[in-house]
Write a protein that holds these residues in place. Structure first.
Motif, PDB file in Angstrom:
ATOM      1  N   MET A  88     -20.518   5.307  19.697  1.00  0.00           N
ATOM      2  CA  MET A  88     -21.083   6.637  19.817  1.00  0.00           C
ATOM      3  C   MET A  88     -20.171   7.546  20.645  1.00  0.00           C
ATOM      4  N   ASN A  89     -19.599   6.950  21.683  1.00  0.00           N
ATOM      5  CA  ASN A  89     -18.728   7.741  22.547  1.00  0.00           C
ATOM      6  C   ASN A  89     -17.467   8.177  21.803  1.00  0.00           C
ATOM      7  N   ALA A  90     -16.967   7.324  20.921  1.00  0.00           N
ATOM      8  CA  ALA A  90     -15.769   7.676  20.153  1.00  0.00           C
ATOM      9  C   ALA A  90     -16.048   8.841  19.207  1.00  0.00           C
ATOM     10  N   VAL A  91     -17.239   8.885  18.629  1.00  0.00           N
ATOM     11  CA  VAL A  91     -17.601   9.986  17.729  1.00  0.00           C
ATOM     12  C   VAL A  91     -17.639  11.303  18.496  1.00  0.00           C
ATOM     13  N   ILE A  92     -18.176  11.279  19.687  1.00  0.00           N
ATOM     14  CA  ILE A  92     -18.253  12.501  20.495  1.00  0.00           C
ATOM     15  C   ILE A  92     -16.855  12.959  20.902  1.00  0.00           C
ATOM     16  N   ILE A  93     -15.988  12.028  21.223  1.00  0.00           N
ATOM     17  CA  ILE A  93     -14.625  12.403  21.599  1.00  0.00           C
ATOM     18  C   ILE A  93     -13.881  12.995  20.406  1.00  0.00           C
ATOM     19  N   ILE A  94     -14.065  12.412  19.217  1.00  0.00           N
ATOM     20  CA  ILE A  94     -13.427  12.952  18.011  1.00  0.00           C
ATOM     21  C   ILE A  94     -13.948  14.352  17.711  1.00  0.00           C
ATOM     22  N   LEU A  95     -15.260  14.558  17.846  1.00  0.00           N
ATOM     23  CA  LEU A  95     -15.831  15.895  17.639  1.00  0.00           C
ATOM     24  C   LEU A  95     -15.270  16.895  18.646  1.00  0.00           C
ATOM     25  N   THR A  96     -15.108  16.470  19.881  1.00  0.00           N
ATOM     26  CA  THR A  96     -14.552  17.359  20.908  1.00  0.00           C
ATOM     27  C   THR A  96     -13.126  17.771  20.558  1.00  0.00           C
ATOM     28  N   VAL A  97     -12.336  16.839  20.062  1.00  0.00           N
ATOM     29  CA  VAL A  97     -10.956  17.160  19.686  1.00  0.00           C
ATOM     30  C   VAL A  97     -10.944  18.132  18.504  1.00  0.00           C
ATOM     31  N   LEU A  98     -11.800  17.901  17.509  1.00  0.00           N
ATOM     32  CA  LEU A  98     -11.848  18.801  16.356  1.00  0.00           C
ATOM     33  C   LEU A  98     -12.296  20.209  16.753  1.00  0.00           C
ATOM     34  N   VAL A  99     -13.306  20.297  17.594  1.00  0.00           N
ATOM     35  CA  VAL A  99     -13.775  21.608  18.052  1.00  0.00           C
ATOM     36  C   VAL A  99     -12.694  22.292  18.880  1.00  0.00           C
ATOM     37  N   SER A 100     -11.940  21.525  19.660  1.00  0.00           N
ATOM     38  CA  SER A 100     -10.849  22.103  20.452  1.00  0.00           C
ATOM     39  C   SER A 100      -9.758  22.683  19.559  1.00  0.00           C
ATOM     40  N   ILE A 101      -9.431  21.974  18.485  1.00  0.00           N
ATOM     41  CA  ILE A 101      -8.428  22.480  17.548  1.00  0.00           C
ATOM     42  C   ILE A 101      -8.921  23.757  16.878  1.00  0.00           C
ATOM     43  N   LEU A 102     -10.195  23.783  16.499  1.00  0.00           N
ATOM     44  CA  LEU A 102     -10.765  25.011  15.909  1.00  0.00           C
ATOM     45  C   LEU A 102     -10.740  26.164  16.909  1.00  0.00           C
ATOM     46  N   LEU A 103     -11.052  25.889  18.153  1.00  0.00           N
ATOM     47  CA  LEU A 103     -11.038  26.932  19.174  1.00  0.00           C
ATOM     48  C   LEU A 103      -9.621  27.474  19.385  1.00  0.00           C
ATOM     49  N   ILE A 104      -8.643  26.594  19.355  1.00  0.00           N
ATOM     50  CA  ILE A 104      -7.248  27.045  19.477  1.00  0.00           C
ATOM     51  C   ILE A 104      -6.897  27.970  18.321  1.00  0.00           C
ATOM     52  N   ALA A 105      -7.317  27.592  17.115  1.00  0.00           N
ATOM     53  CA  ALA A 105      -7.024  28.425  15.940  1.00  0.00           C
ATOM     54  C   ALA A 105      -7.701  29.787  16.043  1.00  0.00           C
ATOM     55  N   ALA A 155     -20.940   7.716  28.207  1.00  0.00           N
ATOM     56  CA  ALA A 155     -19.801   6.818  28.390  1.00  0.00           C
ATOM     57  C   ALA A 155     -20.277   5.484  28.960  1.00  0.00           C
ATOM     58  N   PRO A 156     -19.716   4.394  28.469  1.00  0.00           N
ATOM     59  CA  PRO A 156     -20.111   3.096  29.012  1.00  0.00           C
ATOM     60  C   PRO A 156     -19.628   2.967  30.450  1.00  0.00           C
ATOM     61  N   SER A 157     -20.487   2.464  31.300  1.00  0.00           N
ATOM     62  CA  SER A 157     -20.113   2.315  32.703  1.00  0.00           C
ATOM     63  C   SER A 157     -19.493   0.942  32.908  1.00  0.00           C
ATOM     64  N   SER A 158     -18.692   0.828  33.937  1.00  0.00           N
ATOM     65  CA  SER A 158     -18.034  -0.441  34.220  1.00  0.00           C
ATOM     66  C   SER A 158     -18.971  -1.409  34.935  1.00  0.00           C
ATOM     67  N   GLN A 159     -20.088  -0.907  35.477  1.00  0.00           N
ATOM     68  CA  GLN A 159     -21.045  -1.745  36.172  1.00  0.00           C
ATOM     69  C   GLN A 159     -22.336  -1.806  35.366  1.00  0.00           C
ATOM     70  N   PRO A 160     -23.043  -2.915  35.450  1.00  0.00           N
ATOM     71  CA  PRO A 160     -24.369  -2.957  34.825  1.00  0.00           C
ATOM     72  C   PRO A 160     -25.294  -1.949  35.486  1.00  0.00           C
ATOM     73  N   THR A 161     -26.331  -1.547  34.788  1.00  0.00           N
ATOM     74  CA  THR A 161     -27.224  -0.499  35.288  1.00  0.00           C
ATOM     75  C   THR A 161     -27.866  -0.876  36.612  1.00  0.00           C
ATOM     76  N   GLY A 162     -28.290  -2.093  36.777  1.00  0.00           N
ATOM     77  CA  GLY A 162     -28.975  -2.509  38.001  1.00  0.00           C
ATOM     78  C   GLY A 162     -28.037  -2.800  39.150  1.00  0.00           C
ATOM     79  N   ALA A 163     -26.743  -2.832  38.931  1.00  0.00           N
ATOM     80  CA  ALA A 163     -25.801  -3.233  39.969  1.00  0.00           C
ATOM     81  C   ALA A 163     -25.249  -2.064  40.766  1.00  0.00           C
ATOM     82  N   ARG A 164     -25.696  -0.874  40.508  1.00  0.00           N
ATOM     83  CA  ARG A 164     -25.179   0.279  41.248  1.00  0.00           C
ATOM     84  C   ARG A 164     -25.761   0.291  42.660  1.00  0.00           C
ATOM     85  N   VAL A 165     -24.892   0.456  43.629  1.00  0.00           N
ATOM     86  CA  VAL A 165     -25.308   0.445  45.024  1.00  0.00           C
ATOM     87  C   VAL A 165     -25.132   1.849  45.572  1.00  0.00           C
ATOM     88  N   LYS A 166     -26.183   2.358  46.200  1.00  0.00           N
ATOM     89  CA  LYS A 166     -26.116   3.699  46.774  1.00  0.00           C
ATOM     90  C   LYS A 166     -25.829   3.606  48.261  1.00  0.00           C
TER      91      LYS A 166
END
Length: 122
Positions: free
Chosen positions: A1-18, A72-83
């Motif tokens: 899912m994250n790769a699709v969003i990044i690809i869309l961002t690149v395409l929209v950026s190219i359109l904005l440049i144009a 974006a996938p996090s490098s830590q599991p959800t329950g392992a985050r320490v505040k």
């Protein structure tokens, strides 16, 4: 899912440049290239379209960027985050030193080196 969003961002950026490259800095834009009066879009409508396209594409990049970070996938599991965790001090590992009996024995240096004999002058 994250790769699709990044690809869309690149395409929209190219359109904005144009779209930005089509515009002129003083507001002439795409409409200044057409001098005929029988064009499909009027001068004002072309400028409005380019301006709306710029704002829409810029907003789309902002939204897609926020989505990419949020999903974006996090490098830590959800329950392992320490505040508010204090950094943990770690000491350097202690390496074993060789015992005195294990050290190599060096021969003592001679106090006087034997003098080289010089031949007697005849």
């Amino acid at each position: 899912m994250n790769a699709v969003i990044i690809i869309l961002t690149v395409l929209v950026s190219i359109l904005l440049i144009a779209v930005v490259l089509v515009q002129k800095s003083k507001g002439g834009g795409l409409a200044s290239n057409f001098s005929g009066s029988n064009q499909i879009m009027g001068v004002r409508r072309t400028n409005d379209f380019i301006e709306k396209a710029t704002w829409t594409l810029g907003g789309a990049i902002a939204v897609l960027s926020i989505l990419a970070v949020w999903l974006a996938p996090s490098s830590q599991p959800t329950g392992a985050r320490v505040k508010n965790a204090a950094p943990v001090e770690t000491s350097a590992p202690e390496f074993p030193t060789p015992a005195a009996s294990e050290l190599p024995v060096q021969a003592p240096a001679d106090a006087e080196a034997p003098a080289a004999e010089t031949p007697a002058a005849e």
